[in-house]
Design an enzyme around this catalytic site. Structure first.
Site, PDB file in Angstrom:
ATOM      1  N   HIS A 301       0.843  -1.203   0.000  1.00  0.00           N
ATOM      2  CA  HIS A 301       0.000   0.000   0.000  1.00  0.00           C
ATOM      3  C   HIS A 301       0.877   1.252   0.000  1.00  0.00           C
ATOM      4  CE1 HIS A 301      -3.179   2.815   1.406  1.00  0.00           C
ATOM      5  NE2 HIS A 301      -2.191   3.315   2.141  1.00  0.00           N
ATOM      6  N   GLU A 302       1.903   1.277   0.852  1.00  0.00           N
ATOM      7  CA  GLU A 302       2.789   2.442   0.912  1.00  0.00           C
ATOM      8  C   GLU A 302       3.533   2.639  -0.411  1.00  0.00           C
ATOM      9  OE1 GLU A 302       2.858   4.640   3.338  1.00  0.00           O
ATOM     10  OE2 GLU A 302       1.304   3.470   4.337  1.00  0.00           O
ATOM     11  N   HIS A 305       1.557   4.503  -2.918  1.00  0.00           N
ATOM     12  CA  HIS A 305       1.650   5.965  -2.847  1.00  0.00           C
ATOM     13  C   HIS A 305       2.827   6.473  -3.692  1.00  0.00           C
ATOM     14  CE1 HIS A 305      -1.511   6.688  -0.005  1.00  0.00           C
ATOM     15  NE2 HIS A 305      -0.984   5.921   0.928  1.00  0.00           N
ATOM     16  N   GLU A 380      -5.699   7.367  -0.841  1.00  0.00           N
ATOM     17  CA  GLU A 380      -5.689   6.129  -0.056  1.00  0.00           C
ATOM     18  C   GLU A 380      -6.421   5.019  -0.802  1.00  0.00           C
ATOM     19  OE1 GLU A 380      -3.926   5.586   2.628  1.00  0.00           O
ATOM     20  OE2 GLU A 380      -3.214   7.655   2.479  1.00  0.00           O
ATOM     21  N   ASP A 384      -4.714   1.513  -1.958  1.00  0.00           N
ATOM     22  CA  ASP A 384      -5.328   0.220  -1.645  1.00  0.00           C
ATOM     23  C   ASP A 384      -5.524  -0.602  -2.914  1.00  0.00           C
ATOM     24  OD1 ASP A 384      -5.454   0.735   1.048  1.00  0.00           O
ATOM     25  OD2 ASP A 384      -7.572   1.295   1.068  1.00  0.00           O
TER      26      ASP A 384
END
Length: 461
Positions: A301-302, A305, A380, A384
């Protein structure tokens, strides 16, 4: 062109006897009323007794009740501390505390400082320090209560009194070390560049922000926390393989001892958005309560980003916002009626003007905050979806639920409160967007502790 428009606006707004103080106090009261109305709406959600339908298969009633109790306790604390801060702010404005402290700062310099340190910039720095000290002392009871009563009650606080005080002193030392040169440069640029100061100030703050992003993880974080390389094992190998697959410029995987202050969990990466190597930092609390695949899903997930350039986009929007603030400040910097209404009849210190300008700007900041939250929530969802597309749907769903339980985050939220205060979507929204189809409890305190009996620092990974 921009300067001409701003100068005309400045002349139009500089009106004798304009009730700036009443306007600012009115804005402050309206914002306080809005914040507490939203908090009241959220408090109603926190009084619900049943687990949200979307989570009733994954979260047991005991965990939900504890989460609700924690949310109510935080809301009550927020109301009391907010009421105190509001009363303090109104007293400062109504009774012209700014000119009193400004004059006191000048008298201290005249009495104790060499003549070469006299002048508006030095007096401004002393003024800021005095006000910071007042805020620090006034906030001590709330800081103590938050850590050693509220967080302690729900099992999150891991700090000792000594560590709490040490952190405070380190924070003050860093404030002086970085605040003095940055504050001096900030004021000097305004003084020396005339009506076009906002262009130069904006470029200066861009350099400051990029420098902070560079030195913070390398020099500042180690002052407060211990960082160790993630030990060799399957987790390290899988994360390095994932980074290589995505061409993420990973230089090091580190574990941070977040558990010495709190039981909350997290993970993040550091480094400039466009260039250079980057580090991934994992909280030891996340390692202790999650499986390797779940930790890997959180990091996916990070990395989403990074892959979606979210950091770069946030930096861009923050710089655009700063330019807007500095440009608009040029309208108020010499506004005689504004200074006069707050007790500055003969002087017009730049720092005071900036503080008063921010009070006037406060309502628009609320709108910016709302829009920014809407934008970051969309980011976000994108991160995801990125992790889900990599095949981590089940692990990410389980890890999000575990993080929600470990942090006792609210399982539900009033939509208006969430819009104004949450930079992340609530758990039910994220699970729905992921197509989560869990059908069993994913976390139980006892079994989790039995599975992870060793601290993260002692694990072989």
């Amino acid at each position: 062109m921009i300067q001409a428009v701003l100068q005309r606006l400045a002349r139009w707004l500089d009106r004798p006897f304009f009730p700036w103080k009443k306007l600012v106090i009115g804005f402050s009261l309206a914002e306080f009323a809005l914040e507490n109305w939203l908090l009241f709406r959220q408090y109603g959600v926190l009084q619900k007794k049943t687990v949200p339908k979307a989570l009733d298969k994954e979260i047991d009633q005991t965990t939900f009740d504890k989460s609700q109790a924690y949310g109510r306790a935080k809301a009550q604390f927020s109301f009391v501390s907010g009421l105190f801060n509001q009363a303090k702010s109104l007293a400062i404005l109504q009774f012209n505390v700014y000119p009193i402290v400004w004059a006191f700062a000048g008298s201290l310099l005249a009495r104790y400082a060499p003549a070469r340190f006299s002048g508006e910039i030095t007096q401004s720095l002393v003024f800021v320090y005095l006000f910071g000290l007042i805020d620090l002392l006034a906030g001590l009871p709330f800081s103590y209560y938050h850590s050693f009563v509220l967080e302690e009650k729900f099992g999150f606080n891991k700090m000792t009194i000594k560590l709490w005080l040490t952190d405070m002193l380190k924070g003050q030392a860093l404030t002086v070390a970085f605040g003095v040169p940055i504050g001096s440069a900030f004021l000097a640029i305004i003084k020396r560049t005339g009506d076009s100061f906002f262009y130069y100030l904006w470029m200066f703050m861009l350099v400051v922000q990029i420098t902070a992003m560079t030195i913070y993880p390398v020099f500042i974080v180690p002052i407060f926390n211990k960082l160790e390389p993630l030990k060799p094992g399957t987790l390290k190998e899988s994360v390095e393989a994932l980074a290589a697959k995505l061409k993420f410029p990973l230089s090091e995987l580190q574990v941070i001892d977040g558990s010495k202050r709190s039981a909350h969990s997290n993970a993040y990466f550091t480094g400039l958005p466009w260039i250079g190597k980057k580090k991934i930092v994992i909280y030891d609390t996340l390692l202790e309560k999650s499986s390797d695949k779940e930790v890997e899903a959180v990091l996916a997930h990070e990395l989403g980003h990074w892959q979606k350039n979210h950091t770069s986009r946030l930096l861009f929007i923050s710089q655009a916002h700063l330019f807007y603030i500095f440009a608009l400040f040029s309208v108020f910097i010499n506004n005689r009626s504004l200074y006069s209404d707050f007790g500055f009849h003969k002087e017009r210190p730049v720092l005071i003007g900036f503080l008063l300008f921010n009070e006037i700007l406060s309502p628009t900041d609320s709108i910016v905050k709302l829009l920014l939250n809407i934008w970051t929530r969309s980011m976000e969802f994108e991160a995801d979806a990125f992790a889900v597309n990599l095949g981590y749907a089940a692990e990410l769903g389980a890890s999000l639920i575990k993080l929600q339980i470990q942090n006792l985050s609210s399982m539900d939220a009033d939509w208006m409160y969430s819009s104004f205060h949450h930079s992340h979507p609530i758990l039910t929204e994220r699970l729905k967007a992921m197509g989560w189809a869990g059908d069993k409890k994913v976390f139980q305190d006892k079994s989790a502790d039995e599975e992870k009996p060793l601290k993260a620092a002692d694990r072989e990974l």
